[in-house]
Design a protein around this motif. Structure first.
Motif, PDB file in Angstrom:
ATOM      1  N   GLU A 212       9.788  11.620  -1.338  1.00  0.00           N
ATOM      2  CA  GLU A 212      10.410  10.296  -1.274  1.00  0.00           C
ATOM      3  C   GLU A 212       9.316   9.253  -1.074  1.00  0.00           C
ATOM      4  N   PRO A 213       8.648   8.863  -2.140  1.00  0.00           N
ATOM      5  CA  PRO A 213       7.515   7.937  -2.011  1.00  0.00           C
ATOM      6  C   PRO A 213       7.959   6.542  -1.585  1.00  0.00           C
ATOM      7  N   SER A 214       7.111   5.875  -0.839  1.00  0.00           N
ATOM      8  CA  SER A 214       7.345   4.499  -0.420  1.00  0.00           C
ATOM      9  C   SER A 214       6.812   3.539  -1.480  1.00  0.00           C
ATOM     10  N   ALA A 215       7.101   2.255  -1.308  1.00  0.00           N
ATOM     11  CA  ALA A 215       6.545   1.241  -2.207  1.00  0.00           C
ATOM     12  C   ALA A 215       5.015   1.282  -2.168  1.00  0.00           C
ATOM     13  N   LYS A 216       4.454   1.482  -0.989  1.00  0.00           N
ATOM     14  CA  LYS A 216       2.998   1.583  -0.870  1.00  0.00           C
ATOM     15  C   LYS A 216       2.470   2.765  -1.672  1.00  0.00           C
ATOM     16  N   ASP A 217       3.162   3.904  -1.591  1.00  0.00           N
ATOM     17  CA  ASP A 217       2.744   5.077  -2.364  1.00  0.00           C
ATOM     18  C   ASP A 217       2.729   4.765  -3.856  1.00  0.00           C
ATOM     19  N   VAL A 218       3.744   4.042  -4.302  1.00  0.00           N
ATOM     20  CA  VAL A 218       3.843   3.713  -5.729  1.00  0.00           C
ATOM     21  C   VAL A 218       2.633   2.893  -6.164  1.00  0.00           C
ATOM     22  N   PHE A 219       2.321   1.828  -5.428  1.00  0.00           N
ATOM     23  CA  PHE A 219       1.225   0.960  -5.866  1.00  0.00           C
ATOM     24  C   PHE A 219      -0.147   1.592  -5.623  1.00  0.00           C
ATOM     25  N   ASP A 220      -0.252   2.465  -4.634  1.00  0.00           N
ATOM     26  CA  ASP A 220      -1.496   3.233  -4.489  1.00  0.00           C
ATOM     27  C   ASP A 220      -1.700   4.125  -5.710  1.00  0.00           C
ATOM     28  N   ALA A 221      -0.606   4.706  -6.182  1.00  0.00           N
ATOM     29  CA  ALA A 221      -0.693   5.562  -7.369  1.00  0.00           C
ATOM     30  C   ALA A 221      -0.998   4.744  -8.625  1.00  0.00           C
TER      31      ALA A 221
END
Length: 310
Positions: A212-221
């Motif tokens: 369950e990725p966070s918004a931060k995880d998305v933009f880090d990716a």
């Protein structure tokens, strides 16, 4: 020397700032938000803290132009709140009550998102402009609209509720407000996380995202070149860019300022929004800038102080 004070009421703490009227921040501090008994101690605590600071600094009350306050709720032009979600107040005549507690000192109040927009206009990313829209991307999506240097409050104190612009008429899930397809469902931190879960639930290419990725995880990716994360960011940008294009044709700002927790992703998120904005914007609005907020947690106290100078 003339001074003004800015107060930003939050659910956990109240931030306060002492300013010179020219805009120099001299001091800032916090006190707890005491929400028990319907928040009856919040305004007395604020007044006591302000008077203590003036005494500490040896500032005479007559040298203080006034106190501005940002509140997490709709606030009408008379400084009246009907209800707040996070601080326990029901109907409250905020400006009158605080002014009385401060022995008649001038008090002005506004919705916290509108006030933050005023702060960015005065001392932040909108500095030098008088027509500014701020969009705050946090747990929800908030906003503030400044036209000719003045906040758009509206009849019910709900001017600038950008998060509840409908951007998807086909959405079946309800927003927290009870409506369907609100911008908040796609551009908030929780909305981006939902877009990510949806993308991960279907067939997709290899990705660093999982669970369950966070918004931060998305933009880090995205920063790491992840293709699926980039598609999620594209979808986020389509919804937000379309909403900003619709706003632009109504209020014609010089600049959109993007703040809130999601904005901490940094400049990487701006092109995703600009792409859709340029696609949809009316020709007269195409040179409207989209930039990141600069003041962070100080936007509220800066904007609150600026209310006094209008």
């Amino acid at each position: 020397m003339r001074y003004c004070m800015g107060v930003d009421v939050g659910g956990t703490s109240v931030k306060l700032g002492l300013f010179e009227t020219e805009g120099k921040l001299l001091d800032k501090w916090e006190i707890p938000t005491r929400k028990e008994n319907h928040g009856e101690q919040i305004l007395p605590d604020v007044a006591a803290s302000i008077l203590e600071k003036l005494e500490e600094r040896k500032i005479r009350r007559k040298d203080v132009a006034g106190v501005g306050m940002g509140i997490p709720a709709p606030v009408d032009s008379e400084g009246v709140v009907q209800q707040t979600a996070n601080v326990g107040w029901g109907y409250k005549e905020v400006t009158r009550e605080l002014s009385e507690l401060l022995d008649g000192m001038r008090v002005e109040a506004g919705n916290d998102a509108n006030v933050a927009a005023m702060g960015e206009m005065w001392l932040g990313a909108g500095r030098g402009e008088k027509n500014v829209v701020m969009v705050t991307l946090g747990t929800g999506v908030g906003g503030g609209v400044i036209v000719n240097g003045h906040m758009i409050v509206g009849q019910h104190g709900a001017g600038g509720e950008i998060g509840h612009i409908c951007v998807n008429r086909e959405e079946e899930d309800a927003c927290g407000c009870g409506l369907h397809g609100c911008l908040e469902q796609y551009a908030s931190a929780t909305g981006i996380a939902k877009l990510a879960r949806k993308a991960l639930s279907g067939e997709h290419e290899e990705t660093v995202l999982h669970g369950e990725p966070s918004a931060k995880d998305v933009f880090d990716a995205v920063k790491a070149g992840d293709a699926l994360a980039t598609r999620i960011a594209d979808e986020f940008g389509r919804y937000l860019g379309a909403a900003l294009a619709s706003l632009a044709v109504v209020v014609d700002p010089a600049v959109f300022v993007i703040g809130g927790g999601v904005s901490k992703a940094g400049p990487v998120l701006i092109p995703f929004v600009e792409k859709e904005f340029q696609k949809r914007a009316f020709f007269a609005n195409k040179d409207t800038k989209i930039v990141l907020a600069e003041l962070g947690n100080d936007a509220g106290i800066c904007g609150a102080a600026r209310l006094i100078l209008n």
